[in-house]
Motif scaffolding. Structure first.
Motif, PDB file in Angstrom:
ATOM      1  N   PRO A  41       0.923  -1.263  -0.184  1.00  0.00           N
ATOM      2  CA  PRO A  41       0.048   0.121  -0.229  1.00  0.00           C
ATOM      3  C   PRO A  41       0.940   1.255   0.494  1.00  0.00           C
ATOM      4  CG  PRO A  41      -0.199  -1.665   1.192  1.00  0.00           C
ATOM      5  CD  PRO A  41       0.586  -2.235   1.241  1.00  0.00           C
ATOM      6  N   ASP A  42       0.497   2.671  -0.504  1.00  0.00           N
ATOM      7  CA  ASP A  42       1.170   3.624  -0.463  1.00  0.00           C
ATOM      8  C   ASP A  42       0.268   4.235   0.427  1.00  0.00           C
ATOM      9  OD1 ASP A  42      -0.962   3.843  -2.891  1.00  0.00           O
ATOM     10  OD2 ASP A  42      -0.527   5.577  -2.846  1.00  0.00           O
ATOM     11  N   GLY A 236      -2.154 -11.042   9.051  1.00  0.00           N
ATOM     12  CA  GLY A 236      -1.000 -10.258   9.490  1.00  0.00           C
ATOM     13  C   GLY A 236      -1.843  -8.896   9.905  1.00  0.00           C
ATOM     14  N   VAL A 237      -1.034  -7.560   9.397  1.00  0.00           N
ATOM     15  CA  VAL A 237      -0.907  -6.044   9.819  1.00  0.00           C
ATOM     16  C   VAL A 237      -0.062  -5.888   8.036  1.00  0.00           C
ATOM     17  CG1 VAL A 237      -0.745  -5.985  12.293  1.00  0.00           C
ATOM     18  CG2 VAL A 237       0.842  -5.525  11.550  1.00  0.00           C
ATOM     19  N   ALA A 242      -0.653  -0.816   5.779  1.00  0.00           N
ATOM     20  CA  ALA A 242      -0.621  -0.327   6.111  1.00  0.00           C
ATOM     21  C   ALA A 242       0.718  -0.410   6.546  1.00  0.00           C
ATOM     22  CB  ALA A 242      -0.921   1.483   5.495  1.00  0.00           C
ATOM     23  N   MET A 243       1.161  -1.024   6.906  1.00  0.00           N
ATOM     24  CA  MET A 243       2.424  -1.869   7.952  1.00  0.00           C
ATOM     25  C   MET A 243       3.597  -3.002   7.707  1.00  0.00           C
ATOM     26  SD  MET A 243       0.507  -1.989  11.372  1.00  0.00           S
ATOM     27  CE  MET A 243       1.960  -2.020  12.608  1.00  0.00           C
ATOM     28  N   THR A 244       3.933  -2.925   5.809  1.00  0.00           N
ATOM     29  CA  THR A 244       4.420  -3.830   5.231  1.00  0.00           C
ATOM     30  C   THR A 244       6.279  -3.862   5.882  1.00  0.00           C
ATOM     31  OG1 THR A 244       5.307  -2.019   3.742  1.00  0.00           O
ATOM     32  CG2 THR A 244       3.192  -4.149   3.248  1.00  0.00           C
ATOM     33  N   GLY A 245       6.798  -2.478   6.078  1.00  0.00           N
ATOM     34  CA  GLY A 245       7.767  -2.817   6.938  1.00  0.00           C
ATOM     35  C   GLY A 245       8.381  -3.205   8.217  1.00  0.00           C
ATOM     36  N   ILE A 275       9.251  -3.872  18.901  1.00  0.00           N
ATOM     37  CA  ILE A 275       8.702  -2.687  18.655  1.00  0.00           C
ATOM     38  C   ILE A 275       7.405  -2.267  18.082  1.00  0.00           C
ATOM     39  CG2 ILE A 275       8.918  -0.325  17.725  1.00  0.00           C
ATOM     40  CD1 ILE A 275      11.840  -0.678  18.999  1.00  0.00           C
ATOM     41  N   SER A 276       7.899  -3.138  16.853  1.00  0.00           N
ATOM     42  CA  SER A 276       6.801  -3.557  15.383  1.00  0.00           C
ATOM     43  C   SER A 276       5.565  -4.728  16.704  1.00  0.00           C
ATOM     44  CB  SER A 276       7.404  -4.497  14.215  1.00  0.00           C
ATOM     45  OG  SER A 276       8.140  -3.672  14.013  1.00  0.00           O
TER      46      SER A 276
END
Length: 406
Positions: A41-42, A236-237, A242-245, A275-276
């Motif tokens: 997602p952008d 997953g998230v 919008a949490m790919t990284g 943290i993630s």
């Protein structure tokens, strides 16, 4: 010279990552390349989720956690499965990994013995067969063409099961097609699976929140509760939030499998980022009003791109039920010639032509087990998507039919 393990000869680099790498090289050379090859997602991660990650840093939550997830995140996952899917798990039935890919990888390594067969509907996400091969299993890819909505039928599943079948991987809505299984379709697959108790199911639901036009997402274990103890439901998230990284995926399944996956993960990565994990707790427990806004933007982009591609001579695509991909048939371009006289013989040639001529990066369908097609992601800025469609249309107009032989 380094002697590498033989197992590496059975796999190949991810096609989407390879295309994105080539596009990045062209950009570094000063070319304006539009990348539609990556499923990301952008949108920025919503602020309240990002702040939870920052808060974790400020409060010193930067140490090791339990190998397969903090108690807080596991409880949030339990609540998510209950709230969204009607699936009932205890926290010792939950595994948290560094992305959904690791959860699936762990499961396959815990389940598969040499020469066990794993049924994979094709088109498929590029990593499924290679992960099976690394686990020394045998991927059995069942072609599911456009006439059946790119979905596995009960008859196909029955025909594919053998005494060696150990697992079935389902992905809905799917990558690369966006095809989503309806409740009755899952129920029919479930009836087959109930007759074959040796077959375990990995249900990859990572695109759950991306559903359009009234198509209602549901998951196999919810439709066929008898399969709950034979199913790992993976989510997953990354995509919806919008949490790919941030790299957080999770799965719910039988306790013995979850324990085995934790043992494997303890010898590989240990815990996902602390943290993630804190940010993922906020994602699952916090407000989700942004999901509807993101979904509407994706829907508009989907419709815009589908209309544009279906208007291009030689290309066609169906409008998907979910995810953020279009899977485009380029059968009409095969055997056409480029201005340089090259004949486009395969979808790989088409993808290369579009990258070099239109400066648009797409992924050939061969990588997903079905040719001649290519995948585009419409998880990119709307303006850039429109420009990409125009560039592809202009490039295709330069192609000519092959000269007739005497």
């Amino acid at each position: 010279m380094t002697t590498l393990a033989r197992r590496l000869s059975t796999i190949k680099p991810s096609a989407s990552i390879d295309i994105s790498r080539r596009a990045a090289e062209m950009r570094r050379a000063g070319l304006d390349v539009i990348t539609l090859s990556q499923g990301e997602p952008d949108f920025d991660t919503p602020a309240h989720i990002a702040h939870a990650g920052k808060r974790a840093i400020d409060e010193g939550h930067t140490r090791y956690t339990d190998v397969d997830g903090t108690p807080e995140l596991k409880q949030a996952v339990v609540a998510k499965f209950e709230r969204d899917n009607g699936l009932h798990y205890a926290t010792d039935q939950i595994s948290v990994g560094t992305g959904g890919k690791q959860v699936i990888f762990n499961a396959l390594f815990a389940l598969i013995d040499p020469d066990d067969e794993v049924i994979i509907p094709a088109p498929y996400w590029v990593s499924y067969p290679d992960m099976v091969r690394l686990a020394e299993g045998m991927p059995v890819c069942v072609e599911c063409d456009e006439t059946q909505g790119f979905k596995l039928t009960a008859e196909q599943l029955e025909a594919a099961i053998t005494p060696k079948t150990k697992c079935l991987i389902l992905n809905s809505p799917g990558n690369p097609t966006g095809a989503g299984y309806h409740r009755e379709e899952l129920a029919a697959l479930g009836e087959v699976l109930k007759r074959h108790p040796q077959v375990f199911v990995i249900s990859d639901d990572i695109y759950e929140y991306l559903a359009y036009d009234g198509w209602a997402f549901t998951t196999l274990a919810a439709v066929v509760p008898e399969l709950l103890e034979r199913t790992l439901t993976v989510n997953g998230v990354s995509k919806g939030y919008a949490m790919t990284g941030w790299r957080i995926g999770f799965g719910g399944g039988p306790k013995d499998l979850i324990r085995a996956m934790a043992m494997l993960q303890g010898q590989m990565t240990t815990n996902p980022s602390a943290i993630s994990q804190a940010a993922a707790v906020e994602a699952l427990n916090g407000p989700r009003d942004f999901l509807e806004e993101h979904l509407e933007i994706f829907r508009q982009r989907r419709d815009m791109c589908a209309t544009a591609f279906n208007a291009i001579d030689g290309l066609s695509c169906r409008v998907p039920e979910g995810a953020f991909y279009l899977f485009i048939s380029c059968q009409g371009l095969i055997n056409r010639q480029t201005p340089e006289g090259e004949v486009l013989e395969r979808d790989v040639d088409v993808a290369r032509f579009l990258l070099e001529q239109a400066h648009v990066a797409v992924v050939p369908g061969t990588a997903f087990g079905l040719a001649p097609w290519f995948r585009v992601s419409f998880a990119a800025a709307t303006e850039r998507l429109g420009e990409a469609c125009e560039r592809i249309a202009q490039a295709c107009e330069t192609l000519t039919a092959p000269e007739a032989s005497d």
